[in-house]
Design an enzyme around this catalytic site. Structure first.
Site, short mmCIF file in Angstrom:
data_model
loop_
_atom_site.label_atom_id
_atom_site.label_comp_id
_atom_site.label_asym_id
_atom_site.label_seq_id
_atom_site.Cartn_x
_atom_site.Cartn_y
_atom_site.Cartn_z
N LYS A 1 0.82 -1.22 0.00
CA LYS A 1 0.00 0.00 0.00
C LYS A 1 0.85 1.26 0.00
CE LYS A 1 -4.44 -1.32 1.99
NZ LYS A 1 -5.48 -0.86 2.92
N LYS B 1 -7.21 -11.54 -8.22
CA LYS B 1 -8.46 -11.46 -7.46
C LYS B 1 -9.32 -10.31 -7.96
CE LYS B 1 -9.09 -10.94 -2.84
NZ LYS B 1 -8.73 -10.84 -1.42
N LYS C 1 -11.73 -3.74 -6.43
CA LYS C 1 -12.28 -2.47 -6.90
C LYS C 1 -11.19 -1.58 -7.49
CE LYS C 1 -12.62 -1.72 -2.04
NZ LYS C 1 -13.55 -2.02 -0.96
#
Ligand code: TRP
Length: 326
Positions: A111, A192, A195
């Site tokens: 991240k 996967k 969004k």
């Protein structure tokens, strides 16, 4: 009855992967376990948001969860910031957690790489997650594979705390669904569904209208050998369609493979099955959106239930660490 807790970040629309991979299991668990589900807005705040964005996302997520079948009369559904004990225990968990332990967290590495502003809280995020879980003496934490490391850390912190200050916390177990339950991106079936995918065509949102759902399945990436078979390694696209069709209809994906000889009908049937799955959910969501005050009321009930449990844990914790009684 065992105690279950999970959390989900209000960072955008729920998608089919969230529904089939996580939320559906939560809906089942609420009937057999004492379950707590938390909209983790403190966690979402680790990444800067525009004004008003967080509140809107938290409300929308709560409504999507209720529309998906979480029943606030059966489980405890609440917003993290409504229970200030999360922040309080989060601080204490930061004091129990080693700096080096946080440095090893792969989610932080992922991240923080793609951002120019990295908050200190993004780094200490897993300590707050541990607090979420330990506040409720959860036995089991249903999460995706990507959260395994955070739950391991939570176990470690609970054990360290118990060793240092005396037995205070239940040491939780991660509960991770088997790999086949994972919904993959329709355009990129080895990743996967997410969004934040490169192309929105690969992600089916719970709020997508029927024609958009059908179109996304029609355009799903498969392969060129024309054989319908359940084979994750060699046929990820076709296997993903079979898994989704199986999950949406309650049938065995391998058995479904035998019923198709062409990709077109498989894509069409999968699209239809997902439309049918989403239809009642979208109707309930439309009702909830008409009456946000009712959602607020339901969340207040959840916050009261969660808050009572959290406060009784904090009384133990404050005494254990040696805060002077006021
Ligand atoms: N970190 C989790 C995620 O990104 C969300 C989360 C926050 C969570 N607190 C939690 C999950 C507690 C389970 C239990 O998906």
């Amino acid at each position: 009855m065992s105690r279950v807790l999970s959390g989900i970040q209000p960072t955008g629309d729920l998608h089919l992967g969230n529904l089939l991979g996580a939320v559906r299991n939560w809906v089942e668990d609420q009937h057999t376990d004492d379950s707590f589900y938390c909209v983790v807005d403190l966690h979402a705040l680790t990444v800067p948001k525009g004004p008003g964005e967080l509140a809107a996302a938290s409300l929308e997520l709560a409504q999507c969860l209720i529309a998906s079948g979480l029943d606030p009369e059966v489980c405890t559904l609440f917003v993290q910031s409504h229970v200030p004990q999360h922040a309080e225990l989060g601080w204490i968990m930061q004091c129990v957690c080693g700096f080096g332990q946080l440095e090893r967290m792969t989610q932080f590495k992922d991240k923080s790489e793609r951002r120019d502003f990295v908050s200190a809280a993004l780094f200490t995020y897993p300590a707050l997650q541990a607090a979420d879980i330990l506040l409720y003496d959860a036995d089991r934490v249903p999460v995706g594979e990507d959260q395994r490391q955070h739950i391991e850390l939570t176990r470690d912190l609970a054990e360290r705390f118990n060793h240092r200050y005396g037995d205070t916390f239940t040491v939780p177990e991660a509960s991770i669904p088997r790999a086949g339950a994972r919904v993959m991106d329709l355009q990129n079936p080895t990743d996967k569904m997410s969004k934040s995918a490169d192309s929105p065509a690969g992600t089916v949102l719970l709020t997508d209208p029927p024609d958009a759902v059908i179109k996304k399945f029609k355009r799903a990436v498969t392969d060129s050998d024309g054989v319908v078979a359940f084979d994750v390694a060699n046929k990820p696209g076709v296997t993903n369609l079979l898994s989704i069709l199986g999950a949406a209809t309650g049938r065995d994906p391998e058995a479904l493979a035998g019923e198709y000889t062409q990709y077109g009908p498989l894509k069409a049937d999968t699209g239809e099955a997902v439309v049918a799955l989403l239809e009642p959910l979208q109707m309930r969501l439309a009702e909830l959106r008409q009456d946000p005050a009712e959602t607020s009321r339901l969340l207040r009930v959840g916050a009261d239930k969660a808050g009572a449990v959290a406060e009784s844990t904090m009384e133990r914790v404050r005494a254990a660490v040696g805060f002077l009684p006021r």
